[in-house]
Design a protein around this motif. Structure first.
Motif, mmCIF file in Angstrom:
data_model
loop_
_atom_site.group_PDB
_atom_site.id
_atom_site.type_symbol
_atom_site.label_atom_id
_atom_site.label_comp_id
_atom_site.label_asym_id
_atom_site.label_seq_id
_atom_site.Cartn_x
_atom_site.Cartn_y
_atom_site.Cartn_z
ATOM 1 N N PRO A 143 14.298 8.954 -7.605
ATOM 2 C CA PRO A 143 13.701 7.818 -6.881
ATOM 3 C C PRO A 143 13.229 8.243 -5.503
ATOM 4 C CG PRO A 143 16.094 7.678 -6.827
ATOM 5 C CD PRO A 143 15.754 8.819 -7.756
ATOM 6 N N LEU A 144 12.253 7.521 -4.988
ATOM 7 C CA LEU A 144 11.729 7.841 -3.657
ATOM 8 C C LEU A 144 12.800 7.631 -2.599
ATOM 9 C CD1 LEU A 144 8.128 6.314 -3.691
ATOM 10 C CD2 LEU A 144 8.900 8.583 -4.437
ATOM 11 N N ALA A 145 12.759 8.463 -1.568
ATOM 12 C CA ALA A 145 13.721 8.370 -0.476
ATOM 13 C C ALA A 145 13.210 7.505 0.669
ATOM 14 C CB ALA A 145 14.056 9.766 0.047
ATOM 15 N N ALA A 146 11.952 7.085 0.611
ATOM 16 C CA ALA A 146 11.364 6.256 1.663
ATOM 17 C C ALA A 146 10.214 5.450 1.064
ATOM 18 C CB ALA A 146 10.858 7.126 2.815
ATOM 19 N N PRO A 147 9.914 4.280 1.609
ATOM 20 C CA PRO A 147 8.764 3.515 1.130
ATOM 21 C C PRO A 147 7.477 4.326 1.290
ATOM 22 C CG PRO A 147 10.140 2.182 2.574
ATOM 23 C CD PRO A 147 10.632 3.578 2.696
ATOM 24 N N PRO A 148 6.500 4.120 0.408
ATOM 25 C CA PRO A 148 5.260 4.904 0.486
ATOM 26 C C PRO A 148 4.448 4.655 1.751
ATOM 27 C CG PRO A 148 5.504 3.878 -1.672
ATOM 28 C CD PRO A 148 6.537 3.265 -0.787
ATOM 29 N N GLY A 149 4.592 3.462 2.349
ATOM 30 C CA GLY A 149 3.800 3.155 3.538
ATOM 31 C C GLY A 149 2.314 3.143 3.251
ATOM 32 N N ALA A 150 1.928 2.556 2.123
ATOM 33 C CA ALA A 150 0.534 2.589 1.690
ATOM 34 C C ALA A 150 -0.347 1.694 2.550
ATOM 35 C CB ALA A 150 0.444 2.156 0.228
ATOM 36 N N ARG A 151 -1.555 2.173 2.852
ATOM 37 C CA ARG A 151 -2.547 1.367 3.547
ATOM 38 C C ARG A 151 -3.917 1.984 3.343
ATOM 39 N NH1 ARG A 151 -2.798 2.795 9.640
ATOM 40 N NH2 ARG A 151 -1.850 4.852 9.778
ATOM 41 N N VAL A 152 -4.942 1.221 3.642
ATOM 42 C CA VAL A 152 -6.320 1.672 3.479
ATOM 43 C C VAL A 152 -6.899 1.997 4.845
ATOM 44 C CG1 VAL A 152 -8.627 1.047 2.676
ATOM 45 C CG2 VAL A 152 -6.610 0.315 1.378
ATOM 46 N N VAL A 153 -7.513 3.178 4.959
ATOM 47 C CA VAL A 153 -8.112 3.621 6.211
ATOM 48 C C VAL A 153 -9.540 4.081 5.938
ATOM 49 C CG1 VAL A 153 -5.889 4.298 7.171
ATOM 50 C CG2 VAL A 153 -7.283 5.998 5.959
ATOM 51 N N GLU A 154 -10.348 4.128 6.986
ATOM 52 C CA GLU A 154 -11.708 4.637 6.893
ATOM 53 C C GLU A 154 -11.729 6.080 7.383
ATOM 54 O OE1 GLU A 154 -14.567 3.158 5.859
ATOM 55 O OE2 GLU A 154 -13.582 1.280 5.276
ATOM 56 N N ALA A 155 -12.347 6.951 6.605
ATOM 57 C CA ALA A 155 -12.432 8.359 6.984
ATOM 58 C C ALA A 155 -13.581 9.006 6.226
ATOM 59 C CB ALA A 155 -11.121 9.078 6.691
ATOM 60 N N GLU A 156 -13.947 10.207 6.649
ATOM 61 C CA GLU A 156 -15.009 10.937 5.972
ATOM 62 C C GLU A 156 -14.469 11.809 4.852
ATOM 63 O OE1 GLU A 156 -17.532 13.105 8.570
ATOM 64 O OE2 GLU A 156 -18.177 11.336 9.710
ATOM 65 N N ARG A 157 -13.261 12.367 5.043
ATOM 66 C CA ARG A 157 -12.686 13.282 4.062
ATOM 67 C C ARG A 157 -11.223 12.905 3.806
ATOM 68 N NH1 ARG A 157 -12.884 18.914 6.832
ATOM 69 N NH2 ARG A 157 -11.826 17.626 8.404
ATOM 70 N N PRO A 158 -10.678 13.299 2.652
ATOM 71 C CA PRO A 158 -9.255 13.047 2.402
ATOM 72 C C PRO A 158 -8.359 13.595 3.498
ATOM 73 C CG PRO A 158 -10.334 13.757 0.390
ATOM 74 C CD PRO A 158 -11.343 13.912 1.477
ATOM 75 N N GLN A 159 -8.668 14.786 3.999
ATOM 76 C CA GLN A 159 -7.861 15.372 5.067
ATOM 77 C C GLN A 159 -7.851 14.492 6.311
ATOM 78 O OE1 GLN A 159 -8.812 19.446 6.029
ATOM 79 N NE2 GLN A 159 -7.865 19.322 8.048
ATOM 80 N N ASP A 160 -9.014 13.929 6.646
ATOM 81 C CA ASP A 160 -9.087 13.037 7.807
ATOM 82 C C ASP A 160 -8.287 11.761 7.553
ATOM 83 O OD1 ASP A 160 -10.842 14.889 8.961
ATOM 84 O OD2 ASP A 160 -12.577 13.919 8.036
ATOM 85 N N ALA A 161 -8.352 11.256 6.320
ATOM 86 C CA ALA A 161 -7.607 10.042 5.986
ATOM 87 C C ALA A 161 -6.109 10.279 6.136
ATOM 88 C CB ALA A 161 -7.931 9.603 4.560
#
Length: 221
Positions: free
Chosen positions: A148-166
């Protein structure tokens, strides 16, 4: 700029599967696509025989912060040869009928201790998926159900140009704030061959794809 869903994955033990045989189940250095699609499906409440087509349409990039320490667990499996017992109705019945004429095999299970990953996904339905990851229908695991996960995923949507920037916007768990992004796993026609694209989750059938793991210069967040 485009929207990305970002979320983090960490666990005391992770088991990011690869091709699994009876005697050994390995663990990749990062979670494969089928595991991530399955995890997001669990958050949405999709059962194994459900429709994953919307999730399969997503582009998914994995950010590696820490692949974890390899751990190997040993199991023993007692099996009943088919020549000893024909068509038993249950395992207890087979063991009773075998009267000790069984085979014992040592099997191996590989894990990664204390791994930390970030995920950046692009496509449709990101806001609803972020909400589901933060309030999942089913328990979320990093691979097997013993992880099981040890912490909540903390999911959210952000604007970025590349996955690395996101992923630079990812908020890590408090005890992992010192970790830095060290690599990205992305699809690449010239990359290594992996079998982690599920084509039938009920029968455990997987297709191959090619991915490349690229280092992130500077170790930025």
């Amino acid at each position: 700029m485009r929207p990305f869903l970002i979320f983090g994955l960490t666990a005391s033990l992770g088991a990011m599967g690869e091709l699994a045989g009876h005697e050994r189940r390995g663990a990749l250095l990062w979670p494969g696509r089928s595991a991530l699609i399955g995890l997001m499906g669990a958050a949405l409440g999709i059962r194994r025989d459900g429709d994953f087509s919307a999730l399969e349409a997503l582009d998914v990039t994995v950010g590696i912060y820490d692949s974890g320490t390899p751990v190997r667990d040993y199991h023993t499996v007692e099996s009943v040869p088919s020549a000893v017992v024909k068509a038993p109705n249950s395992r207890p019945e087979a063991l009773q009928a075998a009267r000790g004429r069984t085979h014992t095999t040592i099997t191996l299970r590989d894990y990664r201790a204390a791994p930390l990953f970030g995920v950046a996904a692009s496509g449709q339905g990101l806001e609803g998926l972020a909400q589901a990851l933060n309030e999942p229908v089913f328990t979320l695991y990093l691979g097997r159900k013993s992880c099981p996960l040890a912490a909540p995923p903390g999911a959210r949507v952000v604007e970025a140009e590349r996955p690395q920037d996101a992923l630079s916007h990812l908020i890590l768990p408090p005890w992992r704030r010192a970790d830095r992004l060290i690599g990205l796993v992305e699809e690449d026609p010239a990359g290594e061959l992996v079998h982690d694209r599920a084509i039938d989750r009920m029968r455990w059938h997987f297709a191959s794809r090619r991915v490349a793991t690229r280092p992130v210069e500077g170790g930025g967040r």
